[in-house]
Design an enzyme around this catalytic site. Structure first.
Site, PDB file in Angstrom:
ATOM      1  N   LYS A   6       0.809  -1.223   0.000  1.00  0.00           N
ATOM      2  CA  LYS A   6       0.000   0.000   0.000  1.00  0.00           C
ATOM      3  C   LYS A   6       0.846   1.279   0.000  1.00  0.00           C
ATOM      4  O   LYS A   6       0.503   2.244  -0.672  1.00  0.00           O
ATOM      5  CB  LYS A   6      -0.960  -0.007   1.181  1.00  0.00           C
ATOM      6  N   ASP A  29     -10.223   3.136   2.024  1.00  0.00           N
ATOM      7  CA  ASP A  29     -10.470   2.608   3.373  1.00  0.00           C
ATOM      8  C   ASP A  29     -11.188   3.626   4.278  1.00  0.00           C
ATOM      9  O   ASP A  29     -12.163   3.287   4.952  1.00  0.00           O
ATOM     10  CB  ASP A  29      -9.151   2.192   4.038  1.00  0.00           C
TER      11      ASP A  29
HETATM   12  P1  NAP Z   1      -1.339  -2.773  11.589  1.00  0.00           P
HETATM   13  O1  NAP Z   1      -0.853  -1.700  10.671  1.00  0.00           O
HETATM   14  O2  NAP Z   1      -0.478  -3.950  11.849  1.00  0.00           O
HETATM   15  O3  NAP Z   1      -1.678  -2.055  13.014  1.00  0.00           O
HETATM   16  C1  NAP Z   1      -2.049  -2.834  14.119  1.00  0.00           C
HETATM   17  C2  NAP Z   1      -2.395  -1.917  15.293  1.00  0.00           C
HETATM   18  O4  NAP Z   1      -2.833  -2.756  16.379  1.00  0.00           O
HETATM   19  C3  NAP Z   1      -1.208  -1.100  15.810  1.00  0.00           C
HETATM   20  O5  NAP Z   1      -1.663   0.141  16.259  1.00  0.00           O
HETATM   21  C4  NAP Z   1      -0.727  -1.967  16.988  1.00  0.00           C
HETATM   22  O6  NAP Z   1      -0.049  -1.238  17.982  1.00  0.00           O
HETATM   23  C5  NAP Z   1      -2.054  -2.451  17.534  1.00  0.00           C
HETATM   24  N1  NAP Z   1      -1.876  -3.652  18.335  1.00  0.00           N
HETATM   25  C6  NAP Z   1      -1.581  -4.906  17.904  1.00  0.00           C
HETATM   26  N2  NAP Z   1      -1.491  -5.763  18.948  1.00  0.00           N
HETATM   27  C7  NAP Z   1      -1.730  -5.022  20.066  1.00  0.00           C
HETATM   28  C8  NAP Z   1      -1.780  -5.326  21.455  1.00  0.00           C
HETATM   29  N3  NAP Z   1      -1.553  -6.571  21.900  1.00  0.00           N
HETATM   30  N4  NAP Z   1      -2.063  -4.327  22.322  1.00  0.00           N
HETATM   31  C9  NAP Z   1      -2.293  -3.066  21.870  1.00  0.00           C
HETATM   32  N5  NAP Z   1      -2.271  -2.715  20.569  1.00  0.00           N
HETATM   33  C10 NAP Z   1      -1.993  -3.687  19.670  1.00  0.00           C
HETATM   34  O7  NAP Z   1      -2.737  -3.352  11.105  1.00  0.00           O
HETATM   35  P2  NAP Z   1      -3.875  -2.587  10.266  1.00  0.00           P
HETATM   36  O8  NAP Z   1      -3.679  -2.883   8.832  1.00  0.00           O
HETATM   37  O9  NAP Z   1      -3.936  -1.183  10.716  1.00  0.00           O
HETATM   38  O10 NAP Z   1      -5.187  -3.410  10.717  1.00  0.00           O
HETATM   39  C11 NAP Z   1      -5.700  -3.281  12.028  1.00  0.00           C
HETATM   40  C12 NAP Z   1      -7.020  -4.040  12.151  1.00  0.00           C
HETATM   41  O11 NAP Z   1      -7.997  -3.468  11.293  1.00  0.00           O
HETATM   42  C13 NAP Z   1      -6.929  -5.525  11.751  1.00  0.00           C
HETATM   43  O12 NAP Z   1      -7.720  -6.245  12.658  1.00  0.00           O
HETATM   44  C14 NAP Z   1      -7.535  -5.567  10.365  1.00  0.00           C
HETATM   45  O13 NAP Z   1      -8.132  -6.813  10.068  1.00  0.00           O
HETATM   46  C15 NAP Z   1      -8.601  -4.480  10.494  1.00  0.00           C
HETATM   47  N6  NAP Z   1      -8.959  -3.868   9.193  1.00  0.00           N
HETATM   48  C16 NAP Z   1     -10.260  -3.927   8.804  1.00  0.00           C
HETATM   49  C17 NAP Z   1     -10.648  -3.321   7.620  1.00  0.00           C
HETATM   50  C18 NAP Z   1     -12.094  -3.362   7.192  1.00  0.00           C
HETATM   51  O14 NAP Z   1     -12.381  -3.066   6.027  1.00  0.00           O
HETATM   52  N7  NAP Z   1     -13.016  -3.683   8.073  1.00  0.00           N
HETATM   53  C19 NAP Z   1      -9.699  -2.655   6.823  1.00  0.00           C
HETATM   54  C20 NAP Z   1      -8.373  -2.606   7.252  1.00  0.00           C
HETATM   55  C21 NAP Z   1      -8.017  -3.224   8.454  1.00  0.00           C
HETATM   56  P3  NAP Z   1       1.554  -0.976  17.886  1.00  0.00           P
HETATM   57  O15 NAP Z   1       1.725   0.175  16.954  1.00  0.00           O
HETATM   58  O16 NAP Z   1       1.954  -0.681  19.269  1.00  0.00           O
HETATM   59  O17 NAP Z   1       2.172  -2.251  17.351  1.00  0.00           O
END
Ligand code: NAP
Length: 281
Positions: free
Chosen positions: A67, A103
């Protein structure tokens, strides 16, 4: 010339729901355009873009790890993609690459449909890719205060700095901070992985008690359909919505870009939701 086609690229990508969603919408429109997954490893974008242009790919979606890497390779970026610094939808027109990011707009439509938007004060949990798309879109679309709460402070600070002056504020992820901020917020949006199978869980949900009765909770996670966060919000009488409508609407918006025309969004989302449901049975 070969027939037009659409793709989703990434690595991994074979698990992606996008082919099911887009095939359903294209069928609903009576269009015979294939939409297929295509594995492109990190570093493989230049080669893929040359191949795509030569093989009549009229558009593609991108998932991890591409991305952000797509941004400098585009001839043109829309406002959201430029603001976020990430592209999830690319249109190939007359050999030119136009990058979009649907998004944030998909999330906004889902929030509106759930009666959770507009809101003035929002707590956004997480500062990863999804959080960036959502927080910046909410700030661009009228939120007056968005707190970005993240486990890793530097990422919340970087995201807040990318927002319009004074709207985004970085915060930590402690229960104490979440509770304090929820007393001032009307919406909580979970953009972390917490609650997704195998990804850990919130240490407590008592911060939800601090929200006013009229507040809502939106969880980007759609599998499981009801996370513990949503169950806890509903148990407190709060309005709650999962991430499925966002997933569907970001795809509808991508298809509007591919086809370069407005679509009946609800009809498209319904067709896609039904196909997803069938694919799980
Ligand atoms: P990402 O870039 O990997 O970001 C993950 C986030 O979660 C970071 O802020 C991370 O914090 C936090 N995190 C992970 N484990 C944690 C824990 N144990 N305690 C506290 N914070 C934690 O992932 P992303 O692409 O943003 O996606 C995030 C979520 O959104 C996923 O579940 C994904 O499936 C969902 N999503 C849904 C859609 C939709 O269309 N519905 C679209 C995109 C994403 P740190 O920075 O501290 O690591």
């Amino acid at each position: 010339m070969s027939a037009p086609r659409l793709q989703v690229i990434g690595d991994p990508v074979l698990h992606s729901k996008s082919p099911v969603i887009h095939a359903a919408m294209l069928a609903e429109l009576g269009l015979d355009i294939p939409y297929t997954p295509h594995v492109v490893p990190k570093g493989g974008l230049p080669g893929y873009l040359t191949w795509a242009k030569a093989h009549h790919v009229i558009g593609f979606n991108a998932t991890m790890p591409h991305k952000e890497d797509l941004v400098p390779l585009m001839d043109q970026l829309d406002e959201d993609a430029g603001r976020i610094g990430a592209v999830n939808t690319v249109c190939v027109r007359d050999g030119k690459l136009i990058g979009h990011n649907t998004d944030g707009a998909g999330c906004l439509i889902a929030l509106e449909q759930a009666g959770l938007w507009p809101r003035d004060q929002v707590v956004v949990l997480g500062a990863g890719g999804a959080s960036k798309a959502v927080a910046l879109k909410l700030a661009a679309c009228g939120a007056r205060q968005v707190w970005v709460c993240n486990r890793t402070p530097g990422k919340a600070q970087a995201l807040a700095a990318a927002g319009p002056g004074g709207v985004l504020t970085p915060a930590d992820f402690s229960l104490e901070t979440l509770t304090r901020l929820c007393t001032q917020a009307q919406l909580v949006v979970n953009c972390t992985n917490l609650g997704m199978a195998g990804c850990g869980q919130f240490e407590a949900f008592s911060f939800l008690d601090a929200l006013p009765e009229s507040a809502g909770v939106f969880d980007l996670i759609y599998h499981p359909a009801q996370t513990q966060l949503l169950a806890q919000a509903r148990a407190r009488g709060l309005r709650a919505c999962n991430g499925l409508p966002m997933l569907l609407h970001q795809a509808v918006l991508a298809l509007e870009h591919f086809l370069d025309r407005p679509l009946d969004r609800d009809r498209m989302a319904r067709a896609a939701a039904a196909a997803l449901e069938r694919s799980r049975q």
